[in-house]
Scaffold this motif. Structure first.
Motif, short mmCIF file in Angstrom:
data_model
loop_
_atom_site.label_atom_id
_atom_site.label_comp_id
_atom_site.label_asym_id
_atom_site.label_seq_id
_atom_site.Cartn_x
_atom_site.Cartn_y
_atom_site.Cartn_z
N SER A 33 14.57 24.65 20.30
CA SER A 33 15.62 24.61 21.32
C SER A 33 15.26 25.43 22.55
CB SER A 33 16.94 25.09 20.73
OG SER A 33 16.78 26.40 20.22
N GLU A 34 14.51 26.51 22.38
CA GLU A 34 14.12 27.31 23.53
C GLU A 34 12.73 26.92 24.00
OE1 GLU A 34 12.59 31.47 22.03
OE2 GLU A 34 14.51 30.98 21.09
N LYS A 35 12.53 26.91 25.30
CA LYS A 35 11.24 26.53 25.88
C LYS A 35 10.38 27.77 26.04
CE LYS A 35 11.93 22.15 26.39
NZ LYS A 35 11.21 21.18 25.64
N LYS A 36 9.68 28.13 24.99
CA LYS A 36 8.83 29.32 24.98
C LYS A 36 7.54 29.04 25.76
CE LYS A 36 6.23 32.24 21.86
NZ LYS A 36 5.74 32.41 20.51
N GLU A 37 7.21 29.95 26.68
CA GLU A 37 5.97 29.84 27.43
C GLU A 37 4.89 30.66 26.77
OE1 GLU A 37 6.13 30.87 31.52
OE2 GLU A 37 7.40 29.19 32.05
N ILE A 38 3.67 30.13 26.81
CA ILE A 38 2.50 30.88 26.34
C ILE A 38 1.41 30.74 27.39
CG2 ILE A 38 3.01 30.68 23.88
CD1 ILE A 38 0.91 28.44 23.76
N PHE A 39 0.49 31.68 27.41
CA PHE A 39 -0.63 31.64 28.35
C PHE A 39 -1.93 31.77 27.57
CE2 PHE A 39 -3.71 33.46 31.26
CZ PHE A 39 -3.56 32.64 32.37
N GLU A 40 -2.87 30.90 27.89
CA GLU A 40 -4.19 30.95 27.25
C GLU A 40 -5.24 31.22 28.31
OE1 GLU A 40 -5.32 30.59 24.05
OE2 GLU A 40 -3.24 30.58 23.35
N ASN A 41 -6.02 32.29 28.12
CA ASN A 41 -7.16 32.54 29.00
C ASN A 41 -8.24 31.52 28.70
OD1 ASN A 41 -6.22 34.96 30.31
ND2 ASN A 41 -6.53 35.99 28.36
N CYS A 42 -8.86 31.02 29.74
CA CYS A 42 -9.97 30.08 29.54
C CYS A 42 -10.77 29.97 30.83
CB CYS A 42 -9.46 28.70 29.11
SG CYS A 42 -8.48 27.87 30.36
N ASP A 43 -11.95 29.41 30.72
CA ASP A 43 -12.76 29.18 31.92
C ASP A 43 -13.13 27.71 32.08
OD1 ASP A 43 -14.60 28.92 29.89
OD2 ASP A 43 -15.81 30.63 30.48
N TRP A 44 -12.51 26.86 31.28
CA TRP A 44 -12.79 25.44 31.33
C TRP A 44 -11.59 24.67 30.81
CZ3 TRP A 44 -16.75 22.29 28.10
CH2 TRP A 44 -17.43 21.38 28.91
N VAL A 45 -11.23 23.56 31.47
CA VAL A 45 -10.11 22.73 31.04
C VAL A 45 -10.60 21.29 30.96
CG1 VAL A 45 -7.82 21.85 31.64
CG2 VAL A 45 -8.40 24.24 32.11
N ILE A 46 -10.32 20.62 29.85
CA ILE A 46 -10.65 19.21 29.68
C ILE A 46 -9.33 18.46 29.58
CG2 ILE A 46 -11.73 17.45 28.23
CD1 ILE A 46 -13.61 19.70 27.23
N LYS A 47 -9.11 17.52 30.48
CA LYS A 47 -7.86 16.76 30.48
C LYS A 47 -8.02 15.54 29.57
CE LYS A 47 -4.68 14.27 33.40
NZ LYS A 47 -4.46 13.66 34.70
N ALA A 48 -7.15 15.39 28.62
CA ALA A 48 -7.13 14.22 27.75
C ALA A 48 -5.88 13.41 28.09
CB ALA A 48 -7.10 14.64 26.28
N THR A 49 -6.05 12.13 28.39
CA THR A 49 -4.93 11.33 28.86
C THR A 49 -4.23 10.56 27.76
OG1 THR A 49 -6.40 9.49 29.40
CG2 THR A 49 -5.90 11.07 31.16
N GLY A 50 -4.68 10.67 26.54
CA GLY A 50 -4.01 9.99 25.44
C GLY A 50 -4.64 8.65 25.11
N GLN A 51 -4.03 7.95 24.20
CA GLN A 51 -4.60 6.72 23.66
C GLN A 51 -3.95 5.46 24.17
OE1 GLN A 51 -7.31 6.57 21.59
NE2 GLN A 51 -7.49 8.73 22.06
#
Length: 120
Positions: A33-51
């Motif tokens: 019910s609550e929209k909890k935010e999290i943060f992940e440190n990273c130096d690379w992002v790969i976008k996956a658009t789904g199937q």
């Protein structure tokens, strides 16, 4: 997993942070019910658009042949579509396969594009 890639599920990315390069991504959990935010440190992002297929988009391209399963029809050697300006590879052509196969198709299609552009 062996190189530190982390899969995340039931989250939506809301912000990519950095200044000239990626330093992290902020996510919101989709469940609960609550929209909890999290943060992940990273130096690379790969976008996956789904199937899901983009058949409706493909149909907007004049003279682009699409098979009965919604896949783009291409020349198997060059990746060229029925519309001479367009090339395709990977899941848009096969409907979904292993990443290594999609990469191989992409390389073959890149060669087909190069031949079409410079004739070699």
């Amino acid at each position: 997993k062996n190189v530190g890639v982390k899969g995340m599920f039931n989250v939506t990315p809301v912000e990519i942070t950095g200044d000239g390069k990626v330093t992290g991504v902020k996510f919101i959990y989709n469940e609960g019910s609550e929209k909890k935010e999290i943060f992940e440190n990273c130096d690379w992002v790969i976008k996956a658009t789904g199937q899901s297929k983009h058949t409706e988009l493909f149909r907007l391209i004049k003279d682009l042949e699409i098979d009965a399963k919604g896949r783009i029809v291409v020349n198997a050697e060059t990746g060229q579509t029925s519309h001479p300006k367009y090339f395709a590879a990977g899941d848009a052509v096969t409907g979904g396969q292993e990443v290594v196969n999609a990469v191989a198709d992409g390389k073959k299609t890149a060669k087909g594009i190069m031949i079409a552009l410079i004739g070699k």
